[in-house]
Design a protein around this motif. Structure first.
Motif, PDB file in Angstrom:
ATOM      1  N   SER A  20      44.787  45.169  39.552  1.00  0.00           N
ATOM      2  CA  SER A  20      45.178  43.966  40.292  1.00  0.00           C
ATOM      3  C   SER A  20      44.343  43.747  41.550  1.00  0.00           C
ATOM      4  O   SER A  20      44.448  42.696  42.184  1.00  0.00           O
ATOM      5  N   ASP A  21      43.523  44.729  41.937  1.00  0.00           N
ATOM      6  CA  ASP A  21      42.679  44.574  43.121  1.00  0.00           C
ATOM      7  C   ASP A  21      41.389  43.817  42.818  1.00  0.00           C
ATOM      8  O   ASP A  21      40.634  43.494  43.732  1.00  0.00           O
ATOM      9  N   VAL A  22      41.129  43.550  41.551  1.00  0.00           N
ATOM     10  CA  VAL A  22      39.892  42.880  41.138  1.00  0.00           C
ATOM     11  C   VAL A  22      40.211  41.428  40.794  1.00  0.00           C
ATOM     12  O   VAL A  22      41.207  41.149  40.119  1.00  0.00           O
ATOM     13  N   ARG A  23      39.372  40.512  41.260  1.00  0.00           N
ATOM     14  CA  ARG A  23      39.533  39.100  40.877  1.00  0.00           C
ATOM     15  C   ARG A  23      39.521  38.979  39.359  1.00  0.00           C
ATOM     16  O   ARG A  23      38.784  39.690  38.674  1.00  0.00           O
ATOM     17  N   ASP A  24      40.309  38.071  38.816  1.00  0.00           N
ATOM     18  CA  ASP A  24      40.419  37.908  37.370  1.00  0.00           C
ATOM     19  C   ASP A  24      39.054  37.741  36.707  1.00  0.00           C
ATOM     20  O   ASP A  24      38.770  38.355  35.687  1.00  0.00           O
ATOM     21  N   PHE A  25      38.200  36.934  37.302  1.00  0.00           N
ATOM     22  CA  PHE A  25      36.871  36.651  36.742  1.00  0.00           C
ATOM     23  C   PHE A  25      36.032  37.922  36.609  1.00  0.00           C
ATOM     24  O   PHE A  25      35.187  38.032  35.734  1.00  0.00           O
ATOM     25  N   GLU A  26      36.273  38.906  37.488  1.00  0.00           N
ATOM     26  CA  GLU A  26      35.471  40.132  37.541  1.00  0.00           C
ATOM     27  C   GLU A  26      36.115  41.319  36.813  1.00  0.00           C
ATOM     28  O   GLU A  26      35.605  42.435  36.900  1.00  0.00           O
ATOM     29  N   ARG A  27      37.228  41.098  36.118  1.00  0.00           N
ATOM     30  CA  ARG A  27      37.867  42.226  35.428  1.00  0.00           C
ATOM     31  C   ARG A  27      36.993  42.712  34.276  1.00  0.00           C
ATOM     32  O   ARG A  27      36.626  41.935  33.398  1.00  0.00           O
ATOM     33  N   ALA A  59      32.991  35.026  32.465  1.00  0.00           N
ATOM     34  CA  ALA A  59      33.791  36.111  33.043  1.00  0.00           C
ATOM     35  C   ALA A  59      33.263  37.460  32.549  1.00  0.00           C
ATOM     36  O   ALA A  59      32.740  37.572  31.441  1.00  0.00           O
ATOM     37  N   ASP A  84      29.858  28.930  32.268  1.00  0.00           N
ATOM     38  CA  ASP A  84      30.926  28.949  33.275  1.00  0.00           C
ATOM     39  C   ASP A  84      32.116  28.093  32.871  1.00  0.00           C
ATOM     40  O   ASP A  84      33.256  28.420  33.169  1.00  0.00           O
ATOM     41  N   TYR A  87      35.226  29.616  31.028  1.00  0.00           N
ATOM     42  CA  TYR A  87      36.171  30.512  31.693  1.00  0.00           C
ATOM     43  C   TYR A  87      37.542  29.843  31.755  1.00  0.00           C
ATOM     44  O   TYR A  87      37.693  28.780  32.357  1.00  0.00           O
TER      45      TYR A  87
END
Length: 172
Positions: A20-27, A59, A84, A87
């Protein structure tokens, strides 16, 4: 394949980390997700289902899934295109993107996110998909249309669904 017969494969990205500490796009993909993507890509290779073009959401988890498919299938890097706009795109946007593909592409693969990728699958093949595609679930369709811009459910001839889970139910 004749000029009017094409193949479309829709894929939901493989399992991603739930950090949960990572932005959704960067998971990124989880370890399980890497295994799912490798498994599914090998199945495509065994059936010689190598796309002419692979469109993918920009993503991280979808790009990682696509990279595994492209590497396993021996695809040139130029045949993998991150977009993009894919996404978290809805089903209609995914279909609009597909309809914009050029005539030389005979097998198109699209890797995206739920609920949009499942909505696109249901829109084209409602009798083949009930509910959401599971992670790294695939729906491959044989479609009969002279150009991608004409694709709709009336063009779909055959469908084949698959998933990393040995036995799965698209309705669950």
């Amino acid at each position: 394949m004749s000029d009017t017969v094409k193949r479309l494969t829709l894929i939901r990205h493989a399992s991603a980390d739930q950090d949960s500490d990572v932005r959704d796009f960067e998971r990124p993909l989880s370890r399980k997700g890497h295994g799912e993507a490798q498994d599914m890509a090998r199945r495509f290779l065994e059936r010689n289902l190598v796309p002419d073009l692979l469109l993918v959401s920009a993503a991280l988890r979808t790009r990682e899934t696509a990279d595994i498919f492209a590497k396993t299938l021996g695809m040139a890097a130029r045949l993998l295109q991150a977009d993009d706009s894919l996404y978290l795109a809805d089903g209609e946007h995914i279909l609009t993107t597909i309809r914009g593909v050029g005539p030389r592409v005979k097998h198109l693969m699209v890797i995206g996110h739920n609920p949009g990728i499942s909505a696109a699958a249901i829109s084209l093949a409602p009798e083949s998909v009930i509910g959401d595609l599971p992670t790294c679930g695939t729906l491959t369709m044989t479609v009969s249309c002279p150009t991608w811009n004409l694709i709709d459910r009336r063009c779909v001839r055959d469908t084949e669904r698959d998933s990393p889970r040995k036995f799965f139910d698209f309705g669950s």
